[in-house]
Design a protein around this motif. Structure first.
Motif, mmCIF file in Angstrom:
data_model
loop_
_atom_site.group_PDB
_atom_site.id
_atom_site.type_symbol
_atom_site.label_atom_id
_atom_site.label_comp_id
_atom_site.label_asym_id
_atom_site.label_seq_id
_atom_site.Cartn_x
_atom_site.Cartn_y
_atom_site.Cartn_z
ATOM 1 N N ALA A 107 0.830 -1.211 0.000
ATOM 2 C CA ALA A 107 0.000 0.000 0.000
ATOM 3 C C ALA A 107 0.863 1.259 0.000
ATOM 4 N N ARG A 108 1.932 1.241 0.761
ATOM 5 C CA ARG A 108 2.820 2.409 0.796
ATOM 6 C C ARG A 108 3.558 2.584 -0.531
ATOM 7 N N LEU A 109 3.936 1.474 -1.147
ATOM 8 C CA LEU A 109 4.568 1.564 -2.468
ATOM 9 C C LEU A 109 3.592 2.169 -3.475
ATOM 10 N N GLN A 110 2.330 1.770 -3.405
ATOM 11 C CA GLN A 110 1.320 2.335 -4.301
ATOM 12 C C GLN A 110 1.165 3.835 -4.073
ATOM 13 N N GLU A 111 1.229 4.261 -2.799
ATOM 14 C CA GLU A 111 1.141 5.683 -2.479
ATOM 15 C C GLU A 111 2.307 6.464 -3.075
ATOM 16 N N LEU A 112 3.440 5.761 -3.257
ATOM 17 C CA LEU A 112 4.621 6.386 -3.851
ATOM 18 C C LEU A 112 4.573 6.373 -5.380
ATOM 19 N N GLY A 113 3.467 5.890 -5.939
ATOM 20 C CA GLY A 113 3.308 5.869 -7.392
ATOM 21 C C GLY A 113 3.856 4.631 -8.065
ATOM 22 N N ILE A 114 4.140 3.593 -7.282
ATOM 23 C CA ILE A 114 4.681 2.358 -7.843
ATOM 24 C C ILE A 114 3.540 1.388 -8.118
ATOM 25 N N ASP A 115 3.490 0.901 -9.335
ATOM 26 C CA ASP A 115 2.420 0.005 -9.777
ATOM 27 C C ASP A 115 2.751 -1.423 -9.347
ATOM 28 N N ILE A 116 2.237 -1.821 -8.184
ATOM 29 C CA ILE A 116 2.495 -3.153 -7.655
ATOM 30 C C ILE A 116 1.274 -3.596 -6.863
ATOM 31 N N THR A 117 0.985 -4.888 -6.896
ATOM 32 C CA THR A 117 -0.141 -5.438 -6.141
ATOM 33 C C THR A 117 0.323 -6.677 -5.375
ATOM 34 N N MET A 118 -0.430 -7.056 -4.333
ATOM 35 C CA MET A 118 -0.123 -8.280 -3.609
ATOM 36 C C MET A 118 -0.300 -9.492 -4.510
ATOM 37 N N GLU A 119 -1.230 -9.403 -5.454
ATOM 38 C CA GLU A 119 -1.427 -10.515 -6.385
ATOM 39 C C GLU A 119 -0.144 -10.794 -7.166
ATOM 40 N N GLU A 120 0.559 -9.727 -7.563
ATOM 41 C CA GLU A 120 1.824 -9.906 -8.283
ATOM 42 C C GLU A 120 2.883 -10.536 -7.392
ATOM 43 N N ILE A 140 8.716 -9.107 -2.372
ATOM 44 C CA ILE A 140 8.266 -7.803 -2.871
ATOM 45 C C ILE A 140 9.392 -7.152 -3.667
ATOM 46 N N ALA A 141 10.604 -7.255 -3.140
ATOM 47 C CA ALA A 141 11.766 -6.688 -3.826
ATOM 48 C C ALA A 141 11.944 -7.302 -5.211
ATOM 49 N N ALA A 142 11.713 -8.607 -5.319
ATOM 50 C CA ALA A 142 11.876 -9.280 -6.614
ATOM 51 C C ALA A 142 10.903 -8.721 -7.648
ATOM 52 N N VAL A 143 9.681 -8.401 -7.219
ATOM 53 C CA VAL A 143 8.711 -7.815 -8.148
ATOM 54 C C VAL A 143 9.169 -6.427 -8.577
ATOM 55 N N LEU A 144 9.717 -5.656 -7.645
ATOM 56 C CA LEU A 144 10.223 -4.318 -7.983
ATOM 57 C C LEU A 144 11.355 -4.406 -9.008
ATOM 58 N N VAL A 145 12.195 -5.424 -8.871
ATOM 59 C CA VAL A 145 13.273 -5.620 -9.849
ATOM 60 C C VAL A 145 12.684 -6.014 -11.199
ATOM 61 N N ASN A 146 11.766 -6.970 -11.185
ATOM 62 C CA ASN A 146 11.174 -7.469 -12.429
ATOM 63 C C ASN A 146 10.450 -6.375 -13.209
ATOM 64 N N GLY A 148 11.271 -3.206 -13.126
ATOM 65 C CA GLY A 148 12.193 -2.149 -13.515
ATOM 66 C C GLY A 148 12.240 -0.942 -12.591
ATOM 67 N N TYR A 149 11.621 -1.026 -11.419
ATOM 68 C CA TYR A 149 11.660 0.115 -10.499
ATOM 69 C C TYR A 149 13.014 0.232 -9.805
ATOM 70 N N VAL A 150 13.703 -0.892 -9.651
ATOM 71 C CA VAL A 150 15.058 -0.913 -9.097
ATOM 72 C C VAL A 150 15.871 -1.922 -9.897
ATOM 73 N N SER A 151 17.181 -1.850 -9.754
ATOM 74 C CA SER A 151 18.051 -2.754 -10.516
ATOM 75 C C SER A 151 18.386 -4.033 -9.765
ATOM 76 N N THR A 152 18.386 -3.968 -8.415
ATOM 77 C CA THR A 152 18.797 -5.114 -7.605
ATOM 78 C C THR A 152 17.913 -5.234 -6.365
ATOM 79 N N ILE A 153 17.966 -6.396 -5.739
ATOM 80 C CA ILE A 153 17.270 -6.611 -4.471
ATOM 81 C C ILE A 153 17.801 -5.641 -3.424
ATOM 82 N N THR A 154 19.105 -5.452 -3.418
ATOM 83 C CA THR A 154 19.719 -4.541 -2.445
ATOM 84 C C THR A 154 19.182 -3.128 -2.612
ATOM 85 N N GLU A 155 19.073 -2.665 -3.847
ATOM 86 C CA GLU A 155 18.530 -1.332 -4.090
ATOM 87 C C GLU A 155 17.084 -1.236 -3.621
#
Length: 283
Positions: A107-120, A140-146, A148-155
């Motif tokens: 929910a907080r990621l969505q508030e930041l304008g990131i298109d992500i859902t729990m279903e994903e 969650i980090a893996a979805v962000l990488v997939n 393109g919002y970040v380059s790595t899990i660490t990021e």
């Protein structure tokens, strides 16, 4: 022979199966490997079977999520009665809290304008998760990488998911003393995980007075200075000294946090953890 007393599998946020961790432990020349997934023991049975087949000791364990001093504190449990219904129900309640946390983060990621859902997020892990497994921030980090919002899990952790980061969330959890009690009531031994990452030795001192049985002195994220400081603390308080790689699998060419066997302790510690414990299994 030596033991690595901290590793994770696909039952929580590791990338490898419980059996694969046991195989890697054998290849690393270990005499024992502990399976310590977050808030679940669902990977223990598979690991125990592999240990019997391959001739390596598998230590049944868990890593319980708690909160104290405003931050996550992890308590490792070893040799609990894994058929204890009360303990299993308590772990189930912790997984429900973890699910709530995941939803808050998304929910907080969505508030930041990131298109992500729990279903994903759940789709990301659908092929490896079984009943009783946990889903956590690395998924969650893996979805962000997939996406393109970040380059790595660490990021992903640095920008969004780590303590204090933009989308960090931490719902109410049990305190360390409660986790220690739960482990003891299930017949196991309780160890404070990686105290060096908390950066609060006053809090660590408090937890050592709450009935803990040991301290994870040797950990992949501890400096030599950390190891010496916590070794002295453990000795001063008559606590067991343990070691663990905190292996979470390999992503690319990097092992998170450390490779299996990168931190190890003598097999005598395994015997001390097991002594007077009430471990039960069909194996």
């Amino acid at each position: 022979m030596e033991a690595d007393l901290h590793s994770h599998t696909t039952a929580s946020d590791g990338t490898q199966s419980p059996r694969a961790n046991v195989v890697m432990a054998l290849e690393a020349g270990l005499g024992a490997i502990a399976i310590t997934d977050h808030d679940t023991i669902s990977g223990v049975a598979e690991a125990l079977a592999a240990g019997l087949e391959l001739g390596i000791v598998v230590v049944p364990g868990v890593e319980i999520s708690t909160v104290a001093g405003g931050q996550d504190i992890h308590i490792l449990g070893y040799y609990m009665n894994i058929a204890d219904e009360q303990f299993l129900q308590r772990l189930s309640s912790l997984r429900e809290t973890r699910d709530t946390r995941n939803e808050m983060i998304v929910a907080r990621l969505q508030e930041l304008g990131i298109d992500i859902t729990m279903e994903e997020v759940l789709k990301e892990v659908a092929n490896v998760k079984r009943k009783g497994d946990t889903v956590g921030r690395p998924h969650i980090a893996a979805v962000l990488v997939n996406k393109g919002y970040v380059s790595t899990i660490t990021e992903a952790f640095d920008r969004y998911l780590a303590t204090g980061a933009a989308a960090y969330a931490n719902p109410p959890r049990i305190e360390p003393a409660t986790a220690i009690t739960w482990i003891h009531e299930a017949g196991g031994k309780a160890v404070l995980a990686h105290p060096g990452i908390y950066h609060d030795d006053a809090l660590v001192e408090v937890i050592t007075s709450q009935g803990i049985d040991g301290i994870e002195v040797y950990h992949a994220d501890h400096s030599p200075e950390d190891e010496e400081r916590y070794r002295l603390l453990a000795e001063r308080n008559g606590l067991l000294i343990t070691a663990g790689s905190d292996f979470h699998g390999v992503r690319g060419d990097t092992a998170f946090h450390g490779a299996i066997g990168s931190k190890r302790i003598g097999m005598d510690v395994v015997e001390l953890l097991k002594s007077s414990a009430c471990f039960r299994s069909e194996f």
